[in-house]
Every structure is written in C-alpha cells, then in structure tokens.
Design an enzyme around this catalytic site. Sequence first.
Site, PDB file in Angstrom:
ATOM      1  N   GLU A  47       0.865  -1.192   0.000  1.00 34.71           N
ATOM      2  CA  GLU A  47       0.000   0.000   0.000  1.00 34.71           C
ATOM      3  C   GLU A  47       0.900   1.240   0.000  1.00 34.71           C
ATOM      4  OE1 GLU A  47      -1.690   0.699   3.876  1.00 34.71           O
ATOM      5  OE2 GLU A  47      -3.339   1.911   3.076  1.00 34.71           O
ATOM      6  N   ASN A 107      -6.923   6.272  -1.851  1.00 36.84           N
ATOM      7  CA  ASN A 107      -5.828   5.349  -1.535  1.00 36.84           C
ATOM      8  C   ASN A 107      -6.024   4.191  -2.505  1.00 36.84           C
ATOM      9  OD1 ASN A 107      -4.043   3.507  -0.440  1.00 36.84           O
ATOM     10  ND2 ASN A 107      -4.579   3.978   1.688  1.00 36.84           N
ATOM     11  N   LYS A 124      -9.354   2.109  -2.039  1.00 39.04           N
ATOM     12  CA  LYS A 124      -9.581   1.580  -0.686  1.00 39.04           C
ATOM     13  C   LYS A 124     -10.947   2.020  -0.141  1.00 39.04           C
ATOM     14  CE  LYS A 124      -7.131   1.323   3.769  1.00 39.04           C
ATOM     15  NZ  LYS A 124      -5.871   1.794   4.448  1.00 39.04           N
TER      16      LYS A 124
HETATM   17  N1  ING Z   1      -3.433   0.515   8.567  1.00 38.37           N
HETATM   18  C1  ING Z   1      -3.924  -0.224   9.645  1.00 38.37           C
HETATM   19  C2  ING Z   1      -4.566  -1.553   9.252  1.00 38.37           C
HETATM   20  O1  ING Z   1      -5.769  -1.691   9.118  1.00 38.37           O
HETATM   21  C3  ING Z   1      -5.295  -0.258  11.677  1.00 38.37           C
HETATM   22  C4  ING Z   1      -4.818   0.573  10.525  1.00 38.37           C
HETATM   23  C5  ING Z   1      -4.407  -1.050  12.392  1.00 38.37           C
HETATM   24  C6  ING Z   1      -6.612  -0.255  11.991  1.00 38.37           C
HETATM   25  C7  ING Z   1      -4.864  -1.859  13.446  1.00 38.37           C
HETATM   26  C8  ING Z   1      -7.096  -1.032  13.044  1.00 38.37           C
HETATM   27  C9  ING Z   1      -6.218  -1.836  13.787  1.00 38.37           C
HETATM   28  O2  ING Z   1      -3.785  -2.503   9.143  1.00 38.37           O
HETATM   29  C10 ING Z   1      -4.023   0.900   7.399  1.00 38.37           C
HETATM   30  N2  ING Z   1      -3.260   1.630   6.569  1.00 38.37           N
HETATM   31  O3  ING Z   1      -5.177   0.613   7.126  1.00 38.37           O
END
Ligand code: ING
Length: 311
Positions: A47, A107, A124
Amino acid sequence: MSRVLRIGGGQMGPTHKADSRQAVVRRMLDLLDQAKAQKCDFVVYPELALTTFFPRWYMTEPAEVDAWFEREMPSAATRPLFEQAAHDRIGLSFGYAELTADGHHFNTSILIDRDGKIVGKYRKVHLPGHSEFDPERAFQHLEKRYFEPGDLGFPVWRTMGGILGMCICNDRRWPETYRVMGLQGVELIVLGYNTPSVNSQKAEEGPEKRLFHHRLMVQAGAYQNSTWVVAVAKGGAEDGFPMIAGSIIVNPDGEIVAEAKTEHDELIVADCDLDATIFGKETIFDFKRHRRVEHYGRITSQTGVILPPQS
Ligand code: ING
C-alpha cells in the site's frame, strides 16, 4: 494446462518523508530483479508504496497534502518500473495515493499485466483512523482526512490466466471485502498494507498482537473464500514510527506458505496453483449450494449495531 503462478511478495522496509519517489522506485526495481531471477510471474508491492505513510502527519495546507499524491500513472518516476516489468514479462500490483483530474483523493492500487498495461484499479473502501487531529492518540492515523472512500467497489479481473482481485490494508480486516470478491469467483487476492506496530489508543496492543490479527484475518479470508491471498507490507520504522512487516502468501486452505523474515526490502516467493481453489469452491464453500441469503439482510441494510430490545 497448469495454472500455477509464481508470485513474488515485494515487501518494502521503511520509506522516510525525505525519500524521493525515484529512490523508492530503485528499490522496487531491485525487488523486481530478484523476482525475475526467481522466475516470478507477478510481483505484489505494498500500500502507498511510493511514499512514506503520510497519513501519520497532520497537514492543513492542500498543496502539502497533494504533494504526496500521483496525478498520472504511470508517472515519470514509475515509468521505469512499468517498462522493466513489461520487458521481463512480469505482472505487478502496487499502491499509491491517487489524485484524479477532477480533484478526488483515493488510496489506490493498480493491477498491471505482463505487457505493462494497467488492467485493474481499486480504491480503498475501508478507511481507518480519523479526520481531525486527535491529541489523545500516541500518533495520528488521518486516512479519513486525506482520502475519500473508494468508489469502485471490490471488482475482480480475468488476467494472468486467472481471476484476480485487490484490496488494501484495513480492507483485510472486514470479511465483506473477501466475500464480495469470492462471490465473483476470485482465485487470487493481492493486497498491500502499512500497519502501525502499536495501537495508538491502546499501548499494550503491540507488534505481537498486531501480527497475530494480521495473519488471522488474511488466513480466514483465504480459507472462507477458497482463494489465494498475498499480503505485502511496507514495514520497519519510518521516521521513528514502527510498522509491522510479516508479509505472507496464504493458500486456499488458509495455510501460510511463505512469510517474510525481516522488516526490510525482502522478496517472498510461492508457486500459487490457481486450480487449488477449485475443491473448496465446489465443496465446503460452494456458495450456490450452501449460502442462505434470505437471512443475511442486515449485512447490507444496516451499517452500525442495532441492539435487541430490553427484555
Ligand atoms: N493501517 C492499519 C490496518 O488496518 C489499523 C490501521 C491497524 C486499523 C490496526 C485497526 C487496527 O492494518 C491501514 N493503513 O489501514
């Protein structure tokens, strides 16, 4: 005729704010060379592969924000990657921040065939985080500030001899992502992610738990839809902010068949037989025979929770 694709997961280590797109593309080209040497048919990159994970930074000036976005693809910086991949007859996918001609910010990830042609685009859908500066958080995660939710749904494409689909990072946490593609017969889902090593709202949730959740949801998505899933990280500490690595290739039985060992640029490789998806699709996950859609209405009619009445 065998439908085995040798897939390379082009995991990338940290990319810092100061790193140029040209320097990043040189790293991607090096991973592509490694993939060529191992006779890969397709390489999956992370990503937002071209830049640092800029949603961690609170910005107010539109020009500062838009500097992280690509207005055209291939762009000048990425054209060498398209050209080398086409020369090597290798398909690619990678994520980047897309700024459309009419001013929309997504995204995005793209699917590029062996001829270097963009055959698919995904934007996304599930944007995590928040849109305003949150002083309660250990660090920011401003995807809802900088991106609009994807407007293309979860398409799949007939390419590379199979049915391929894409999603991006947080999408992999939502079973709907995999199932919508599963209902289109997907055989290989490719995705990139940038996942902070620590929960910004719960310090005790560190990399071990984050990696556990990462493996859990990718393995579940693969098994429950009898599809291959290739999940590729941009990991390591970007300007001091750690992100998990843990890139994996998961087979249609939900088993991890390849996993990164480092938090740096690293190519993982597996032979993915697309025909290995058939048994699951024709038996335990023969959707036509087993699903009961008359009971699933809440999944598309309801966004949040509606609690039962107090008894
Ligand atoms: N990053 C993280 C993901 O979903 C996240 C954000 C992490 C949300 C952990 C909830 C828990 O892996 C992105 N860029 O979506």
